[in-house]
Design a protein around this motif. Structure first.
Motif, PDB file in Angstrom:
ATOM      1  N   LEU A  73      -3.062   1.635  -8.013  1.00  0.00           N
ATOM      2  CA  LEU A  73      -3.879   0.464  -8.284  1.00  0.00           C
ATOM      3  C   LEU A  73      -3.450  -0.799  -7.554  1.00  0.00           C
ATOM      4  CD1 LEU A  73      -4.352   1.127 -12.104  1.00  0.00           C
ATOM      5  CD2 LEU A  73      -5.824   1.796 -10.200  1.00  0.00           C
ATOM      6  N   MET A  74      -2.290  -0.749  -6.886  1.00  0.00           N
ATOM      7  CA  MET A  74      -1.964  -1.826  -5.951  1.00  0.00           C
ATOM      8  C   MET A  74      -2.145  -1.325  -4.524  1.00  0.00           C
ATOM      9  SD  MET A  74       1.143  -4.260  -7.313  1.00  0.00           S
ATOM     10  CE  MET A  74       0.801  -5.426  -5.981  1.00  0.00           C
ATOM     11  N   THR A  79      -5.728  -2.881  -2.003  1.00  0.00           N
ATOM     12  CA  THR A  79      -6.111  -2.802  -0.597  1.00  0.00           C
ATOM     13  C   THR A  79      -7.625  -2.778  -0.450  1.00  0.00           C
ATOM     14  OG1 THR A  79      -4.088  -1.579  -0.059  1.00  0.00           O
ATOM     15  CG2 THR A  79      -5.889  -1.451   1.530  1.00  0.00           C
ATOM     16  N   LEU A  80      -8.288  -1.980  -1.272  1.00  0.00           N
ATOM     17  CA  LEU A  80      -9.752  -1.918  -1.250  1.00  0.00           C
ATOM     18  C   LEU A  80     -10.362  -3.296  -1.506  1.00  0.00           C
ATOM     19  CD1 LEU A  80     -12.525  -0.484  -1.346  1.00  0.00           C
ATOM     20  CD2 LEU A  80     -12.070   0.001  -3.761  1.00  0.00           C
ATOM     21  N   ILE A 154      -9.121   0.352   9.052  1.00  0.00           N
ATOM     22  CA  ILE A 154      -7.916   1.154   9.241  1.00  0.00           C
ATOM     23  C   ILE A 154      -6.964   0.985   8.059  1.00  0.00           C
ATOM     24  CG2 ILE A 154      -5.857   1.455  10.663  1.00  0.00           C
ATOM     25  CD1 ILE A 154      -8.423   2.617  11.860  1.00  0.00           C
ATOM     26  N   SER A 155      -6.837  -0.249   7.547  1.00  0.00           N
ATOM     27  CA  SER A 155      -5.943  -0.478   6.413  1.00  0.00           C
ATOM     28  C   SER A 155      -6.433   0.259   5.176  1.00  0.00           C
ATOM     29  CB  SER A 155      -5.826  -1.980   6.122  1.00  0.00           C
ATOM     30  OG  SER A 155      -7.051  -2.506   5.644  1.00  0.00           O
ATOM     31  N   PHE A 161      -4.428   6.674   1.295  1.00  0.00           N
ATOM     32  CA  PHE A 161      -3.198   7.479   1.328  1.00  0.00           C
ATOM     33  C   PHE A 161      -2.293   7.124   0.148  1.00  0.00           C
ATOM     34  CE2 PHE A 161       1.288   7.855   2.485  1.00  0.00           C
ATOM     35  CZ  PHE A 161       1.367   9.198   2.833  1.00  0.00           C
ATOM     36  N   SER A 162      -2.163   5.819  -0.146  1.00  0.00           N
ATOM     37  CA  SER A 162      -1.346   5.386  -1.274  1.00  0.00           C
ATOM     38  C   SER A 162      -1.895   5.942  -2.578  1.00  0.00           C
ATOM     39  CB  SER A 162      -1.304   3.849  -1.321  1.00  0.00           C
ATOM     40  OG  SER A 162      -0.548   3.395  -2.429  1.00  0.00           O
ATOM     41  N   TRP A 163      -3.232   5.921  -2.719  1.00  0.00           N
ATOM     42  CA  TRP A 163      -3.860   6.479  -3.921  1.00  0.00           C
ATOM     43  C   TRP A 163      -3.531   7.960  -4.065  1.00  0.00           C
ATOM     44  CZ3 TRP A 163      -7.023   4.301  -7.713  1.00  0.00           C
ATOM     45  CH2 TRP A 163      -7.653   5.219  -8.555  1.00  0.00           C
TER      46      TRP A 163
END
Length: 307
Positions: A73-74, A79-80, A154-155, A161-163
């Motif tokens: 969630l961070m 990011t989203l 791109i970010s 990926f983090s999710w």
């Protein structure tokens, strides 16, 4: 009831991209996420306590849940939220649709119990092609705005990926916590983390509390974090996981339609072609996991714990 629950998940989770887009127009992303997840998390823990579920665990178990929540969630949602300042909610949803592809790779690398089949590899390849098509207009742009949109896109790949990493680690650690209580701690930790980031970034002085943006935040809390999540958990108890995971490629369609209808976002040939390729790639990957019946087919259920 099954059809109704599917409708809730498809509509509300697909519409969260639109709500985020509206909220961050006047409320800085970190502050918006801090509000959303703090309210949702505290209420989740309170409901667990009232209904007799255990909410207090060892410091290690709570720390593991907090790490998962921060990645989801961070690293994911924050990011989203920042990216939607630069690109449309529909395009953001389509890029996020590659998350199941990350699940396939990370499950194989970290859990070691899922072999990437030929169908899965084809899905990965198609997913990369679909992303290339989606960002092609920004990639070929020579203007500063186009380049900014490209790097924002791109970010978002990193955010997805983090999710996926947080979800796979949650599966690997198996903390032994009640799933609802663990989700409450994950969401609460994310809310605290986002609030700290917002304070350090000076977000409070830049926020404008309009009726439109506050309503969007409340919508995210009620419809995204409470109703959508509860419907998802209910479906997991009554419907095969392979069918429930179809939200991964239905939500982007809902997001693109709502963005076009309400915010008049651009829907051109690149978005239509790229979305078709991404959806096909996710279908290939999802069906490959179901066919091989490995631990990976349960990952969408873990992913839901972060919403």
């Amino acid at each position: 009831m099954v059809v109704f629950a599917f409708g809730l998940v498809y509509l509300f989770w697909g519409s969260t991209y639109l709500a985020i887009d509206i909220a961050v127009q006047t409320i800085p992303p970190a502050l918006m996420c801090g509000l959303r997840f703090s309210i949702a998390g505290v209420v989740m823990l309170a409901v667990c306590a009232v209904t007799g579920r255990r909410i207090f665990y060892s410091p290690r178990q709570i720390a593991l849940a907090a790490c998962v929540g921060l990645l989801l969630l961070m690293g994911g949602n924050l990011t989203l939220s920042y990216v939607e300042l630069s690109i449309s909610s529909g395009l953001a949803a389509l890029i996020i649709a590659i998350t199941p592809l990350w699940f396939l790779v990370l499950d194989s690398l970290l859990l070691g119990d899922h072999h990437i089949s030929g169908r899965g590899k084809a899905g990965l390849g198609l997913g990369i092609l679909g992303l290339f098509v989606l960002v092609w207009p920004e990639l070929r742009s020579t203007t500063a705005l186009g380049r900014h949109e490209f790097w924002a896109s791109i970010s978002l790949i990193g955010g997805s990926f983090s999710w996926a990493l947080g979800s796979v680690l949650s599966k690997r650690w198996q903390s032994g916590m009640d799933v609802f209580s663990a989700t409450g701690w994950q969401v609460t930790a994310a809310g605290l983390g986002n609030f700290i980031f917002a304070l350090l970034n000076g977000d409070l002085s830049r926020a404008a509390w309009t009726t439109r943006s506050v309503s969007a935040v409340l919508y995210l809390v009620v419809c995204g974090s409470w109703i959508g999540y509860t419907a998802y958990i209910w479906l997991l108890e009554h419907v095969p996981t392979s069918k429930v995971s179809t939200y991964a490629y239905v939500n982007p369609v809902v997001a693109v339609f709502l963005g076009w209808l309400i915010l008049h976002e651009r829907v051109d040939g690149f978005i239509l072609a790229g979305s078709a390729i991404v959806v096909l790639s996710v279908i290939l990957v999802t069906s490959a996991k179901v066919k091989e019946r490995t631990v990976a087919e349960e990952l969408p259920a873990v992913e839901a714990a972060g919403d």
